[in-house]
Design an enzyme around this catalytic site. Structure first.
Site, PDB file in Angstrom:
ATOM      1  N   SER A 159      47.241  38.375  40.939  1.00 48.66           N
ATOM      2  CA  SER A 159      46.345  39.063  40.017  1.00 48.66           C
ATOM      3  C   SER A 159      44.913  38.752  40.413  1.00 48.66           C
ATOM      4  O   SER A 159      44.511  39.042  41.541  1.00 48.66           O
ATOM      5  CB  SER A 159      46.647  38.650  38.573  1.00 48.66           C
ATOM      6  OG  SER A 159      45.841  39.380  37.671  1.00 48.66           O
ATOM      7  N   HIS A 186      48.221  43.033  40.449  1.00 48.13           N
ATOM      8  CA  HIS A 186      47.622  43.702  39.292  1.00 48.13           C
ATOM      9  C   HIS A 186      46.391  44.468  39.768  1.00 48.13           C
ATOM     10  O   HIS A 186      45.371  43.882  40.105  1.00 48.13           O
ATOM     11  CB  HIS A 186      47.183  42.683  38.238  1.00 48.13           C
ATOM     12  CG  HIS A 186      48.311  41.933  37.604  1.00 48.13           C
ATOM     13  ND1 HIS A 186      48.126  40.789  36.877  1.00 48.13           N
ATOM     14  CD2 HIS A 186      49.643  42.163  37.605  1.00 48.13           C
ATOM     15  CE1 HIS A 186      49.291  40.341  36.442  1.00 48.13           C
ATOM     16  NE2 HIS A 186      50.227  41.154  36.874  1.00 48.13           N
ATOM     17  N   ASP A 279      51.778  36.077  33.741  1.00 44.79           N
ATOM     18  CA  ASP A 279      52.718  37.008  34.376  1.00 44.79           C
ATOM     19  C   ASP A 279      53.266  36.418  35.666  1.00 44.79           C
ATOM     20  O   ASP A 279      52.529  35.857  36.483  1.00 44.79           O
ATOM     21  CB  ASP A 279      52.021  38.339  34.667  1.00 44.79           C
ATOM     22  CG  ASP A 279      52.991  39.399  35.159  1.00 44.79           C
ATOM     23  OD1 ASP A 279      54.145  39.399  34.706  1.00 44.79           O
ATOM     24  OD2 ASP A 279      52.591  40.229  35.992  1.00 44.79           O
TER      25      ASP A 279
END
Length: 339
Positions: A159, A186, A279
């Site tokens: 991310s 992401h 996540d």
């Protein structure tokens, strides 16, 4: 949220201020006309989120992002005119710690698509800042037959700070035959294609966005390409699933890691790199419990030590390594294709 605005154009800064001020959920904490001012103001009055321009004199958005993340870390959204014309800078800024990117709203008028897109990005980042845990989405229904063409699957999740980290992990080597690589970063769907092209310029392997219905492909890096979640069925076919629609992480690393744990019977390695939130941690744990090898990036080398920290706290990572050692560990485990 309290928001700082960084833009050397008075008109662009005013357009951003107008959009933020129109929302009852956010306040403009300060406005800076350049990168150096932004670094100073973040240390004096740290905002929840910085809207950072890219192209500015003296100190650009990439260097300002790097210094803010070093001295007064906070969430940073790149907001710049024509972001597709500055793809290299966009990914360098994301490598330095920026979360996402969007175009500057129209300088005149109000309520346009640019306003809505910016507010949607801000709302999503607000969710990320509040999220402490998330339930992984269920994968698509399994199909009966399994494929054996790919013997090793390398699944990488990242991310904030991820583009540069992924490139460093994969640079300078080509995995042994029968190895497939899937990257879940992401990133907004509008930049997934440019990210795949940029990554392909940094490494020696072919890179392309994963399309619905694709099979795992040895020797190719497949990159998740939509705002829906990348899933893999029992036949090792890739698909996209919008559920859960309210999940802040899109596309979700957890969702894909859970699919690997459930459906990939061969040898697999999960790597969780720098990023905000949690996540990927639960999915990495599922991979470890399924007998797969798991690695998380260490704190010192992470732009944001959120996702890897969560994995470490869960005991999901067999090894916690500095970024520069992750590529070496993968070479030793997966092997290198002979020239």
């Amino acid at each position: 949220m309290k928001i700082g605005i960084v833009n050397d154009s008075a008109m662009a800064a005013e357009a951003l201020r107008r959009v933020v001020a129109a929302s009852r959920d956010h306040d403009v904490l300060w406005m800076a006309r350049g990168g150096a001012d932004a670094v100073r103001l973040c240390q004096e009055a740290r905002p929840d989120l910085v809207l950072m321009d890219l192209v500015m004199p003296e100190m650009d958005g990439v260097e300002a992002t790097r210094l803010i993340m070093q001295h007064a870390p906070c969430a940073i959204l790149i907001v710049t005119a024509q972001p597709r014309d500055n793809v290299g800078q966009v990914f360098r800024a994301m490598g330095a710690g920026a979360i996402d990117v969007t175009a500057t709203p129209a300088l005149l008028g109000a309520g346009g698509a640019g306003d809505s897109e910016l507010l949607a990005k801000i709302k999503t980042i607000g969710k990320l800042l509040r999220v402490s845990a998330g339930e992984p989405a269920a994968a698509s229904a399994a199909e009966p037959a399994a494929r054996g063409a790919v013997r090793h699957l390398l699944a990488i999740g990242a991310s904030t700070g991820g583009p540069g980290a992924v490139a460093r992990v994969l640079a300078g080597w080509t995995p042994a035959p029968a190895t497939a690589i899937v990257v879940v970063q992401h990133i907004d769907a509008n930049f997934a294609g440019p990210f795949a092209r940029w990554l392909g310029e940094q490494i020696s392997m072919p890179v392309r966005p994963a399309e619905a219905g694709d099979a795992l492909e040895a020797g190719v890096v497949l990159v998740a390409r939509t705002n829906d979640h990348l899933v893999m069925d029992a036949r090792l076919r890739l698909h996209y699933d919008a559920s859960p629609s309210d999940y802040a992480y899109r596309p979700s690393v957890d969702v894909f890691f859970h699919c690997v744990a459930r459906h990939f019977s061969g040898d697999a390695t999960g790597v969780l790199l720098t990023g905000m939130g949690r996540d990927g941690a639960a999915g990495l744990l599922a991979m470890r419990q399924a007998g797969k090898h798991t690695i998380a990036q260490d704190q010192a080398s992470s732009a944001v030590y959120g996702m890897p920290r969560a994995a470490a706290e869960l005991g999901a990572a067999e090894r916690i390594l500095p970024l520069d050692q992750i590529g070496v560990a993968l070479r030793n485990r997966v092997g290198v294709r002979a020239l």
